[in-house]
Motif scaffolding. Structure first.
Motif, short mmCIF file in Angstrom:
data_model
loop_
_atom_site.label_atom_id
_atom_site.label_comp_id
_atom_site.label_asym_id
_atom_site.label_seq_id
_atom_site.Cartn_x
_atom_site.Cartn_y
_atom_site.Cartn_z
N TYR A 92 0.69 -1.28 -0.11
CA TYR A 92 0.07 0.28 0.25
C TYR A 92 0.59 1.38 0.24
O TYR A 92 0.56 2.65 0.46
N TYR A 95 1.29 4.28 -3.39
CA TYR A 95 -0.54 5.02 -3.15
C TYR A 95 0.64 6.37 -2.20
O TYR A 95 -0.02 7.69 -2.03
N HIS A 325 -11.40 5.92 -6.34
CA HIS A 325 -10.40 5.76 -5.06
C HIS A 325 -11.27 6.13 -3.58
O HIS A 325 -10.56 5.47 -3.05
N LEU A 329 -9.91 3.47 -1.22
CA LEU A 329 -9.48 3.54 -0.03
C LEU A 329 -10.43 3.00 1.48
O LEU A 329 -9.69 3.06 2.73
N SER A 341 -5.73 10.20 3.02
CA SER A 341 -5.61 10.47 1.37
C SER A 341 -6.26 11.56 0.55
O SER A 341 -5.22 12.37 -0.22
N SER A 375 -12.07 11.54 -8.32
CA SER A 375 -11.80 9.98 -7.51
C SER A 375 -13.29 9.24 -7.32
O SER A 375 -13.25 8.22 -6.44
N ASN A 379 -8.70 5.44 -9.44
CA ASN A 379 -7.85 5.41 -8.79
C ASN A 379 -6.87 6.55 -9.05
O ASN A 379 -6.16 6.44 -10.36
N LEU A 381 -3.94 8.28 -6.50
CA LEU A 381 -2.56 8.55 -6.37
C LEU A 381 -2.03 7.24 -6.60
O LEU A 381 -0.87 6.84 -6.73
N ASN A 382 -2.70 6.49 -6.83
CA ASN A 382 -1.86 4.88 -8.22
C ASN A 382 -1.76 5.42 -9.15
O ASN A 382 -1.03 4.70 -9.98
#
Length: 403
Positions: A92, A95, A325, A329, A341, A375, A379, A381-382
């Motif tokens: 994880y 992220y 996202h 999450l 996040s 979001s 996704n 952050l990835n």
């Protein structure tokens, strides 16, 4: 001190080389690599190209790094609390690593002297998407079977962006439209800003991201609200162009995004039919049912059910029909992790000169709003291409006070 190969501040530097390699891979070639070859390539691999820069340039302390640390703390607590083990926790960390490294890369590369150059390059990339997406749209029945990777027809209109990356491409184009329509200090060399924005909008509507189409319509509405009297001809011409596009492509339905938003208003009714809770629990795509399951049927999850509990980061196998996202999450690391996040993303966008949402320029505010909307379906952050877009445009909107 910036490392260069001679004494000129604009000379070729280590950061410039790495920046344009990453830029080219994420915005111009990732999709082609997967389409034409069997190379086991994923866009996230660009982080290994960026990592050596940590030995060349110092890390500039910023508030977003504090929230990255808090995000990682919640991930660790969630992992321990849910008994996920060290493997689930460390996986994880991507992220946090992806946004940190891409923002780090942009911050060490950018300077006010490079603004005009990078804007022209961004516009070129944006314009290049139109003919590529048009070809993908017209010839998709012949092109999809020739691909080395597997992809569904709605996800095929990704331009030159990463494979199945139509949301990241359309998000990039919307950021360009924000720049052209709302920034007050766009370089004078950039002509025909309205025409360019219309081309980018048409490309967005040819592609498959409904939530970005919706925000694109909002952007044009905001633009005409401000400039209605001076742009009445452009208003009617753009409406004709945008809303006539579906007449030529049967599977483009502009109201789809609006209908999906309306459907979320019925979240307290058990979703039935094509997006039932049963389908969601079996791993099939059913976003509305996912919202019902986690936010109505289930109690509040402060630490979630554990990192990587429902979506495998490598095989992308899903135990639940989770996408986006927000839902991913929340389900895996809970309400606290989800909040952390969003604070990471917020502080990345408003990371300069003590800015926040209220005292910043409209470009930064529209960027953040579009990111929040994205979001819900993607996704963030990835996604390396989305994070590079965020890092670039938030820097542009700050570095020279374009708006």
């Amino acid at each position: 001190m910036i490392k260069t190969f001679n004494n000129s501040p604009l000379s070729l530097s280590v950061s410039s080389i790495i920046f344009f390699i990453v830029f080219f891979l994420l915005f111009m070639s990732s999709g082609s690599i997967i389409y034409f070859t069997n190379i086991p390539y994923r866009p996230i691999y660009v982080i290994f190209i960026i990592m050596p820069l940590l030995f060349y340039y110092r890390i500039r302390l910023s508030q977003y790094q504090i929230y990255i640390a808090l995000f990682l703390l919640v991930v660790i607590i969630s992992g321990i609390f849910n008994g996920m083990g060290i493997n689930g926790i460390t996986l994880y960390f991507r992220y946090a690593i992806v946004p940190f490294l891409l923002v780090y890369l942009v911050d060490i590369y950018f300077s006010p002297q490079k603004t005009n150059k990078i804007i022209r390059i961004l516009i070129f990339v944006g314009l290049f998407q139109f003919p590529v997406v048009l070809i993908q749209k017209i010839f998709h029945q012949k092109l999809i079977p020739l691909a080395k990777g597997s992809i569904s027809e709605p996800d095929f209109y990704f331009g030159t962006f990463p494979w199945s990356g139509d949301p990241s491409m359309t998000f990039f184009l919307n950021c360009l439209i924000i720049l052209l329509l709302f920034a007050q200090k766009v370089p004078n060399q950039i002509k025909n800003k309205i025409v360019l924005s219309l081309i980018f909008s048409i490309t967005i509507f040819l592609s498959g991201s409904d939530i970005i189409r919706l925000f694109n319509m909002i952007l044009w509405g905001l633009f005409y609200w401000k400039n209605f009297r001076k742009n009445i001809f452009i208003l009617f011409s753009s409406i004709i162009i945008v809303f006539s596009t579906p007449l030529f492509f049967d599977n483009i339905k502009v109201p789809v995004a609006i209908r999906k938003i309306q459907h979320l208003g019925k979240i307290y009714e058990t979703p039935t039919g094509g997006g039932s809770v049963e389908e969601f629990l079996s791993g099939n795509y059913a976003r509305a049912a996912g919202y019902y399951f986690f936010f109505v049927k289930e109690p509040i999850h402060f630490f979630g059910d554990g990192p990587t509990k429902y979506v495998s980061p490598f095989s992308r196998e899903k135990r639940l029909g989770i996408s986006g996202h927000f839902l991913l999450l929340y389900s895996e690391i809970g309400l606290l992790g989800l909040f952390a996040s969003y604070m990471v993303l917020y502080k990345i966008i408003f990371r300069h000169k003590k800015m926040n949402f209220l005292n910043s320029n409209k470009c930064l505010r529209y960027l953040f709003i579009s990111l929040v909307l994205l979001s819900l379906t993607s996704n963030i952050l990835n996604d390396t291409s989305v994070m590079l877009t965020i890092a670039i445009f938030s820097k542009l909107f700050n570095i020279t006070q374009l708006a």
